[in-house]
Motif scaffolding. Sequence first.
Motif, PDB file in Angstrom:
ATOM      1  N   SER A  98       0.640  -0.993   0.019  1.00  0.00           N
ATOM      2  CA  SER A  98       0.012   0.285   0.203  1.00  0.00           C
ATOM      3  C   SER A  98       0.968   1.635   0.340  1.00  0.00           C
ATOM      4  O   SER A  98       2.257   0.721   0.090  1.00  0.00           O
ATOM      5  CB  SER A  98      -1.152   0.217   1.070  1.00  0.00           C
ATOM      6  N   ALA A  99       0.288   2.490   0.037  1.00  0.00           N
ATOM      7  CA  ALA A  99       0.821   3.676  -0.270  1.00  0.00           C
ATOM      8  C   ALA A  99       1.345   3.615   0.934  1.00  0.00           C
ATOM      9  O   ALA A  99       2.367   5.216   1.065  1.00  0.00           O
ATOM     10  CB  ALA A  99      -0.489   5.016  -0.847  1.00  0.00           C
ATOM     11  N   LEU A 100       1.254   3.134   2.204  1.00  0.00           N
ATOM     12  CA  LEU A 100       1.782   3.456   3.950  1.00  0.00           C
ATOM     13  C   LEU A 100       2.998   2.365   3.375  1.00  0.00           C
ATOM     14  O   LEU A 100       3.762   3.018   5.058  1.00  0.00           O
ATOM     15  CB  LEU A 100       1.112   3.492   4.770  1.00  0.00           C
ATOM     16  N   SER A 101       3.661   1.325   3.203  1.00  0.00           N
ATOM     17  CA  SER A 101       3.666   0.479   3.126  1.00  0.00           C
ATOM     18  C   SER A 101       5.622   1.037   2.179  1.00  0.00           C
ATOM     19  O   SER A 101       5.317   1.492   1.601  1.00  0.00           O
ATOM     20  CB  SER A 101       3.926  -0.345   2.369  1.00  0.00           C
ATOM     21  N   VAL A 102       6.516   1.537   3.045  1.00  0.00           N
ATOM     22  CA  VAL A 102       7.995   2.094   3.266  1.00  0.00           C
ATOM     23  C   VAL A 102       9.213   0.687   2.912  1.00  0.00           C
ATOM     24  O   VAL A 102       9.189   0.171   3.583  1.00  0.00           O
ATOM     25  CB  VAL A 102       7.836   3.133   3.952  1.00  0.00           C
ATOM     26  N   ASP A 103       9.539   1.348   1.940  1.00  0.00           N
ATOM     27  CA  ASP A 103      10.995   0.191   1.423  1.00  0.00           C
ATOM     28  C   ASP A 103      12.073   0.813   1.886  1.00  0.00           C
ATOM     29  O   ASP A 103      12.964   1.147   1.520  1.00  0.00           O
ATOM     30  CB  ASP A 103      10.916   0.618  -0.261  1.00  0.00           C
ATOM     31  N   ARG A 104      12.154   0.584   3.409  1.00  0.00           N
ATOM     32  CA  ARG A 104      13.036   0.100   4.532  1.00  0.00           C
ATOM     33  C   ARG A 104      14.329   0.466   3.614  1.00  0.00           C
ATOM     34  O   ARG A 104      15.541   0.971   4.309  1.00  0.00           O
ATOM     35  CB  ARG A 104      12.407  -0.458   5.609  1.00  0.00           C
ATOM     36  N   PRO A 105      15.365  -1.042   3.007  1.00  0.00           N
ATOM     37  CA  PRO A 105      16.358  -1.362   2.772  1.00  0.00           C
ATOM     38  C   PRO A 105      16.701  -0.359   2.076  1.00  0.00           C
ATOM     39  O   PRO A 105      17.769   0.182   2.151  1.00  0.00           O
ATOM     40  CB  PRO A 105      16.112  -2.732   2.036  1.00  0.00           C
ATOM     41  N   PHE A 106      15.833   0.417   1.403  1.00  0.00           N
ATOM     42  CA  PHE A 106      16.564   2.254  -0.005  1.00  0.00           C
ATOM     43  C   PHE A 106      16.512   3.013   1.085  1.00  0.00           C
ATOM     44  O   PHE A 106      17.640   3.487   0.919  1.00  0.00           O
ATOM     45  CB  PHE A 106      14.990   2.045  -1.061  1.00  0.00           C
TER      46      PHE A 106
END
Length: 283
Positions: free
Chosen positions: A14-22
């Motif tokens: 979803s739009a609230l899901s963040v690509d943390r590794p990036f």
Amino acid sequence: MKDFPAAYQVSEGSALSVDRPFYERIAAETGGRTLVDAFTVPIRTGRAWSVPAGHVFRIVAPEGPQVGDLNIWNRHDPRERLWAARTRQLQGAHVTTFDRLWSTLPFLRPLVTITADTLAHYGTDEYGGRVHDLLGTRCDPYVNKLLTGQDFHFHCHSNLTRAVMPFGLTEFDVHDVLNVFQVTGLNHDDLYFMRDCPAKAGDYLEFFAEIDLLCALSTCPGGDLSVPLWGPDARDPIEVCRPLAVEVYRLAPELTEGWRSPEVAPYRGQHGLHAEKGWWDKA
């Protein structure tokens, strides 16, 4: 006390899901960065600056505790700006690493993502206070006049107003802020409280610019908030005021390979109105 679930839930993809590794790579791989802008904001003043999309900027406490009030706009369209209220709902009343600051309707997209926070360890204190506040807003001369009967021209609202004038903006463009390095909460009477700033010399909050930005920062005239500002014990806190610093970095190109600025919200704003019907007809 039971914990009630958040209204806005994060689901995978979803739009609230963040690509943390990036964002972790951006925070960690600093060797390829190039400093493209750096300046100090003196006490009780404001400064505005641009940040290109895909760059990072830091707000630094170079001399010790000091609160800063941050405004953010789309550099090309200032109607799109930080929406503190929706960010509180989507991220939290206080923000830290991997949280995003969201823009106003009808745009509704991340303006920045926080990549590093040296005060992330603060957590929740014994009063329920947390750091980097979206719960309150900027101090302003209008409230000050109501509470004290006195004019004071260097509140954060005024500092931000002066800061953005060279960019063609006015007081009407100044909006609710992120209070950087500020600890706040709600007391048992459900009233807003502020307490002394925990920042040490060298602490910083770092942001990744998701789009081209105009930012403005005020060094709060309350300084580190260790002195009462209103009420019977109020006094001028100028002795606890300190400058803040800003650093803007261009990243190594490989770090942002494949990344692109987020699109505006896909809803196209019909709002139940159709050209073939009167506005009073239901969709």
